[in-house]
Design a protein around this motif. Structure first.
Motif, mmCIF file in Angstrom:
data_model
loop_
_atom_site.group_PDB
_atom_site.id
_atom_site.type_symbol
_atom_site.label_atom_id
_atom_site.label_comp_id
_atom_site.label_asym_id
_atom_site.label_seq_id
_atom_site.Cartn_x
_atom_site.Cartn_y
_atom_site.Cartn_z
ATOM 1 N N ASP A 1 -17.939 40.954 28.303
ATOM 2 C CA ASP A 1 -16.479 40.886 28.227
ATOM 3 C C ASP A 1 -15.974 40.772 26.795
ATOM 4 O O ASP A 1 -14.898 41.280 26.470
ATOM 5 C CB ASP A 1 -15.957 39.698 29.042
ATOM 6 N N ASN B 1 -21.531 45.318 38.708
ATOM 7 C CA ASN B 1 -21.137 44.628 37.478
ATOM 8 C C ASN B 1 -20.584 45.632 36.471
ATOM 9 O O ASN B 1 -19.433 45.530 36.038
ATOM 10 C CB ASN B 1 -22.332 43.869 36.899
ATOM 11 N N MET C 1 -17.637 48.376 39.316
ATOM 12 C CA MET C 1 -16.487 47.694 39.908
ATOM 13 C C MET C 1 -15.885 46.647 38.961
ATOM 14 O O MET C 1 -14.704 46.687 38.625
ATOM 15 C CB MET C 1 -16.897 47.031 41.222
ATOM 16 N N ARG C 2 -16.709 45.713 38.499
ATOM 17 C CA ARG C 2 -16.179 44.621 37.682
ATOM 18 C C ARG C 2 -15.698 45.108 36.326
ATOM 19 O O ARG C 2 -14.637 44.699 35.842
ATOM 20 C CB ARG C 2 -17.239 43.530 37.500
ATOM 21 N N SER C 3 -16.475 45.990 35.697
ATOM 22 C CA SER C 3 -16.088 46.454 34.361
ATOM 23 C C SER C 3 -14.813 47.293 34.410
ATOM 24 O O SER C 3 -14.038 47.310 33.449
ATOM 25 C CB SER C 3 -17.227 47.247 33.715
ATOM 26 N N TYR D 1 -12.319 46.614 36.343
ATOM 27 C CA TYR D 1 -11.254 45.608 36.394
ATOM 28 C C TYR D 1 -10.993 45.022 35.010
ATOM 29 O O TYR D 1 -9.838 44.893 34.569
ATOM 30 C CB TYR D 1 -11.634 44.495 37.377
ATOM 31 N N VAL D 2 -12.078 44.671 34.304
ATOM 32 C CA VAL D 2 -11.927 44.030 32.997
ATOM 33 C C VAL D 2 -11.232 44.969 32.006
ATOM 34 O O VAL D 2 -10.294 44.574 31.307
ATOM 35 C CB VAL D 2 -13.295 43.572 32.453
#
Length: 293
Positions: A79, A128, A131-133, A135-136
């Motif tokens: 992040d 990770n 999907m998550r990246s 969003y970040v």
């Protein structure tokens, strides 16, 4: 400089996961119409990964295509590195018009046959960096775009969102980014910013070319090989979408790149019109209009 290039010359894009594959092709297509494109990835130089490509090579190719390519080595699992990327864009450009979320971990075991419990747990890495990246990166981009009152966020996705494709980890990741585009669009609409998810067809990428060297894989995908999209095709569609007067009406939806390309008058680099696989693999989801805040 032609009229199209003039329209895009002041616009700035970030394309994640652009050392190779779809990300590289999208970046090249955006460069061809004159955008400044920040290309991200972990491959700093040739040989850093098993497949060819690096962020610097992509950035150079974007510049050669007519835009301005800027290479940023960035691990989207970190992040802090992602935050630094968007801080740099803000400092150097003062604006951001387009974010293409394409970075995704692709485990080597993804296309191996067998049920999910016989594959390693690190298949979840694609949730990770995926999907998550998405969003970040969108969280950072949305702050810049909302402040300027314009912008477009695109999640690259696939038919695996609605059909069985490579197992539950892959399907869950694609379904999630589709729904995120819908929900992000609701929050962004008052600020004049759009968010969509784009289903791409089978792309002729470095990974695909390597996979098709396996006779079994070549047999399995024989019917689709003749209709493969170039990696630039989805980028051409995204460029047209960015310039579409009806962009905000399209926000919050999942689009098939072949269908959107046909509607917007976009063909592939060889002049072909790639096919939609709606009938074979499924249609984009239609979400409820209900709003619970």
């Amino acid at each position: 400089m032609n009229t199209t290039t003039q329209r895009f010359a002041t616009r700035v894009a970030v394309v994640t996961g652009a050392s190779r594959g779809a990300g590289k092709g999208i970046a090249l297509a955006l460069g061809a119409v004159g955008l400044t494109v920040y290309v991200t990835g972990r491959s700093q130089r040739e040989g850093d990964a098993a497949l060819p490509g690096s962020v610097q090579a992509t950035a150079d190719a974007v510049t050669q295509a007519g835009g301005q390519g800027i290479a940023v080595v960035c691990d989207h699992a970190d992040d802090a590195q992602v935050a630094a990327l968007f801080e740099r864009v803000q400092l150097e450009q003062g604006r951001l018009d387009l974010l293409v979320n394409n970075a995704c971990t692709i485990p080597d075991e993804l296309t191996q046959p067998g049920p999910f419990w016989e594959k390693p747990l690190h298949m979840l890495d694609l949730l990770n960096v995926g999907m998550r990246s998405h969003y970040v990166a969108s969280w950072h981009a949305a702050r810049l775009m909302a402040a300027q009152g314009s912008g477009l966020i695109v999640h690259t996705s696939s038919y695996g969102s609605v059909c069985y494709m490579h197992g539950p980890a892959y399907g869950a990741g694609k379904a999630a980014v589709d729904k995120m585009a819908h929900d992000m669009a609701f929050d962004l609409r008052p600020h004049g910013v759009a968010a969509v998810s784009l289903w791409m067809g089978l792309l002729r990428t470095e990974r695909t070319e390597r996979a098709l060297q396996d006779p079994e894989m070549a047999r399995k995908y024989a019917a689709s090989v003749a209709h493969m999209e170039s990696p630039q095709f989805p980028g051409r569609v995204i460029a047209a979408l960015l310039d579409d007067p009806a962009l905000m009406k399209r926000s919050g939806k999942v689009w098939i790149d072949a269908e959107l390309g046909l509607e917007l008058g976009v063909s592939d680099i060889d002049g072909r019109q790639p096919p939609s696989y709606r009938n074979a693999l499924g249609a984009p989801p239609v979400y409820s209009r209900a709003i619970v805040e």
